[in-house]
Each structure stands twice: as structure tokens, then as C-alpha cells.
Design a protein around this motif. Structure first.
Motif, PDB file in Angstrom:
ATOM      1  N   TYR A 141      -6.031   1.563  -6.646  1.00  0.00           N
ATOM      2  CA  TYR A 141      -7.015   1.645  -5.565  1.00  0.00           C
ATOM      3  C   TYR A 141      -6.482   0.816  -4.412  1.00  0.00           C
ATOM      4  N   ILE A 142      -6.167   1.458  -3.302  1.00  0.00           N
ATOM      5  CA  ILE A 142      -5.582   0.781  -2.147  1.00  0.00           C
ATOM      6  C   ILE A 142      -6.485   0.996  -0.937  1.00  0.00           C
ATOM      7  N   THR A 143      -6.741  -0.081  -0.204  1.00  0.00           N
ATOM      8  CA  THR A 143      -7.661   0.005   0.934  1.00  0.00           C
ATOM      9  C   THR A 143      -6.911   0.180   2.253  1.00  0.00           C
ATOM     10  N   LYS A 144      -7.575   0.866   3.176  1.00  0.00           N
ATOM     11  CA  LYS A 144      -7.066   1.013   4.532  1.00  0.00           C
ATOM     12  C   LYS A 144      -7.611  -0.146   5.385  1.00  0.00           C
ATOM     13  N   PRO A 145      -6.827  -0.662   6.336  1.00  0.00           N
ATOM     14  CA  PRO A 145      -5.422  -0.308   6.604  1.00  0.00           C
ATOM     15  C   PRO A 145      -4.516  -0.844   5.494  1.00  0.00           C
ATOM     16  N   PHE A 146      -3.442  -0.140   5.228  1.00  0.00           N
ATOM     17  CA  PHE A 146      -2.541  -0.523   4.154  1.00  0.00           C
ATOM     18  C   PHE A 146      -1.119  -0.608   4.686  1.00  0.00           C
ATOM     19  N   HIS A 147      -0.284  -1.356   3.968  1.00  0.00           N
ATOM     20  CA  HIS A 147       1.126  -1.454   4.334  1.00  0.00           C
ATOM     21  C   HIS A 147       1.862  -0.315   3.632  1.00  0.00           C
ATOM     22  N   PRO A 148       2.592   0.502   4.372  1.00  0.00           N
ATOM     23  CA  PRO A 148       3.287   1.644   3.760  1.00  0.00           C
ATOM     24  C   PRO A 148       4.175   1.255   2.587  1.00  0.00           C
ATOM     25  N   ARG A 149       4.849   0.119   2.677  1.00  0.00           N
ATOM     26  CA  ARG A 149       5.741  -0.289   1.586  1.00  0.00           C
ATOM     27  C   ARG A 149       4.958  -0.619   0.319  1.00  0.00           C
ATOM     28  N   GLU A 150       3.742  -1.166   0.489  1.00  0.00           N
ATOM     29  CA  GLU A 150       2.924  -1.455  -0.690  1.00  0.00           C
ATOM     30  C   GLU A 150       2.493  -0.153  -1.363  1.00  0.00           C
ATOM     31  N   LEU A 151       2.043   0.814  -0.559  1.00  0.00           N
ATOM     32  CA  LEU A 151       1.649   2.104  -1.121  1.00  0.00           C
ATOM     33  C   LEU A 151       2.830   2.744  -1.838  1.00  0.00           C
ATOM     34  N   MET A 152       4.014   2.701  -1.228  1.00  0.00           N
ATOM     35  CA  MET A 152       5.186   3.305  -1.834  1.00  0.00           C
ATOM     36  C   MET A 152       5.532   2.613  -3.142  1.00  0.00           C
ATOM     37  N   ALA A 153       5.429   1.295  -3.180  1.00  0.00           N
ATOM     38  CA  ALA A 153       5.751   0.545  -4.391  1.00  0.00           C
ATOM     39  C   ALA A 153       4.797   0.907  -5.524  1.00  0.00           C
ATOM     40  N   ARG A 154       3.539   1.058  -5.218  1.00  0.00           N
ATOM     41  CA  ARG A 154       2.558   1.372  -6.248  1.00  0.00           C
ATOM     42  C   ARG A 154       2.724   2.809  -6.754  1.00  0.00           C
TER      43      ARG A 154
END
Length: 245
Positions: free
Chosen positions: A109-122
Motif C-alpha cells: 500500500y503506497i500513498t500519493k505523492p510517492f517517490h518513483p524509486r520507492e514504487l519501483m523497488a516495491r
């Protein structure tokens, strides 16, 4: 809205993004393709259903606030028929919504705004666990406990009645960790390291929610669990005898 980038390769993981914000969708699709993944974006539940009838995917990134059917409802519906990893991506960042998302079957579960690198890592973490190479896995033989069967390679759980039980990636990983360590007290931190199940929120709360969902699926009496015992100030212990099938 459909944004897609197709790579001709059977080994490339395919990600479906359900997001009605065109700008965010375009950014995420570009990020995924730059990282070697195939990506398709649709803007609604109807668009998702239509493309799932034609194509298969390895992971779904799902916005919570969508026109028509919302993301929480979609998550519940997907989980009822599939073990595909689900990442919820939403502006609803309070603790209650995080827990609801996990309880409905989301793996992260990732909240906006988010860091693209964090989303990619997950996303990469979930894909890696879902397709973890056989040669790198410990104890790959199927196991059984109290009439249940769990297969680490096929990632299937079968009830004593022969019914295949649907589980999220995190739920399966937690049960597998228990089966590989029967009779041993396992702390929440140990379960986190073995399963990465704490990505969606605070470690203790996330692990507890996943364990609760596993109990609901395997315990003879959920109100008085006997398979997964809570150890005060310790963590959890899996009590059944586990044997190779």
C-alpha cells in the motif's frame, strides 16, 4: 485510457496499472518500461476487466479512488479469484485505509505523492518473491500439516477437503515460513525478514494483520487458534507437526 509498452519476451514481467490520472499513469508506465518491465495502464474497473479477458499479468498496481467501482472493491474481487500480487497506490494514506487495503488482500500500500524509486523497488520486490527461482529456495518439497498441504514451488495451499485456498503473496510467505520453522517462536521482525510482509505499513501491525488472515483460512476455530499460537512478548509459534509429502 490505455497506455502500453510491449516488449517481445516471455521472461519479462507484465504489470497492469489501474489509474484514472493520465499524468500519473504515463509516468508509472514509463518508469516500469525503463526498468525492463512490460506495462499496460487502464483508467477503470471496466477497462481492467476487458484487458484481463485477453491478457495475463504478473502484478497489478491499483488506485483506490476510481470512477465507478473503487479500488478497494476491485482488490476484493481480484483476490477472490487470484493470487496475483496487488499494490494499492492511493491518496488515502491514513492508517485505517492502509489496514483495510491489506485486509482486502493487497500485498502493499503506497500513498500519493510517492517517490518513483520507492514504487519501483516495491514492485520488483513483490515480483521477485512471486517468481523466486527454485534453485534459490530452501526446502522445496511440498509439506503437510493437520491434513493441509502447502507447495512452495506451485505456491498452492490445499485444504484437508482438497480445496485450493486463495492467499495473497504475503499470506502464503508467512504460512510457508511457519511450516519451515514448526515449534519455533518467531518474532515479527523475523517474519518480516523472511517474507517482506511489512512493506505496506508499520511492521508489527502489518505482520499481525497478515497472521490474522492466515488464521482465518486454516484454523479450526479462529476465536481460539491452535495452529498459530501468540507468544506474549515473543511473536508467534506454529504448533502442528509438519512433514514432507
Amino acid at each position: 485510457m490505455t497506455v502500453q509498452h510491449l516488449v517481445v519476451s516471455e521472461t519479462v514481467s507484465r504489470v497492469l496499472l489501474v489509474e484514472d490520472d493520465d499524468e500519473i499513469a504515463a509516468m508509472v508506465v514509463e518508469m516500469l518500461t525503463e526498468n525492463g518491465l512490460q506495462a499496460v495502464a487502464v483508467g477503470s474497473a471496466a477497462g481492467m476487466d476487458a484487458i484481463l479477458r485477453k491478457q495475463s499479468f504478473d502484478l497489478v498496481v491499483l488506485d483506490a479512488m476510481l470512477p465507478g467501482e473503487d479500488g478497494f472493491s476491485i482488490c476484493r474481487r481480484l483476490r477472490a479469484s487470484s493470487t496475483i500480487p496487488i499494490v494499492m497506490l492511493t491518496a488515502l494514506g491514513d492508517e485505517i485505509n492502509r489496514i483495510v487495503g491489506i485486509e482486502l488482500g493487497a500485498d502493499d500500500y503506497i500513498t500519493k505523492p510517492f517517490h518513483p524509486r520507492e514504487l519501483m523497488a516495491r514492485i520488483k520486490g513483490l515480483l521477485r518473491r512471486a517468481s523466486y527461482g527454485v534453485e534459490h529456495r530452501p526446502q522445496q518439497t511440498a509439506m503437510q500439516f493437520a491434513g493441509w498441504q502447502i507447495d512452495p514451488i506451485l505456491r498452492q495451499l490445499v485444504s484437508p477437503e482438497g480445496i485450493h485456498v486463495s492467499m495473497t503473496t504475503a499470506e502464503f510467505d508467512i504460512l510457508l515460513a511457519f511450516c519451515r520453522n514448526p515449534g519455533r517462536v518467531m518474532t515479527r521482525e523475523q517474519l518480516l525478514r523472511l517474507t517482506h510482509a511489512g512493506l505496506a505499513g508499520p511492521v508489527e501491525r502489518s505482520i499481525d494483520v497478515h497472521v490474522s488472515r492466515v488464521r482465518q483460512k486454516i484454523e479450526p476455530n479462529v476465536r481460539e487458534p491452535t495452529f498459530i499460537k501468540t507468544v506474549r512478548l515473543g511473536g508467534y509459534m506454529f504448533t502442528p507437526k509438519v512433514e514432507a509429502c
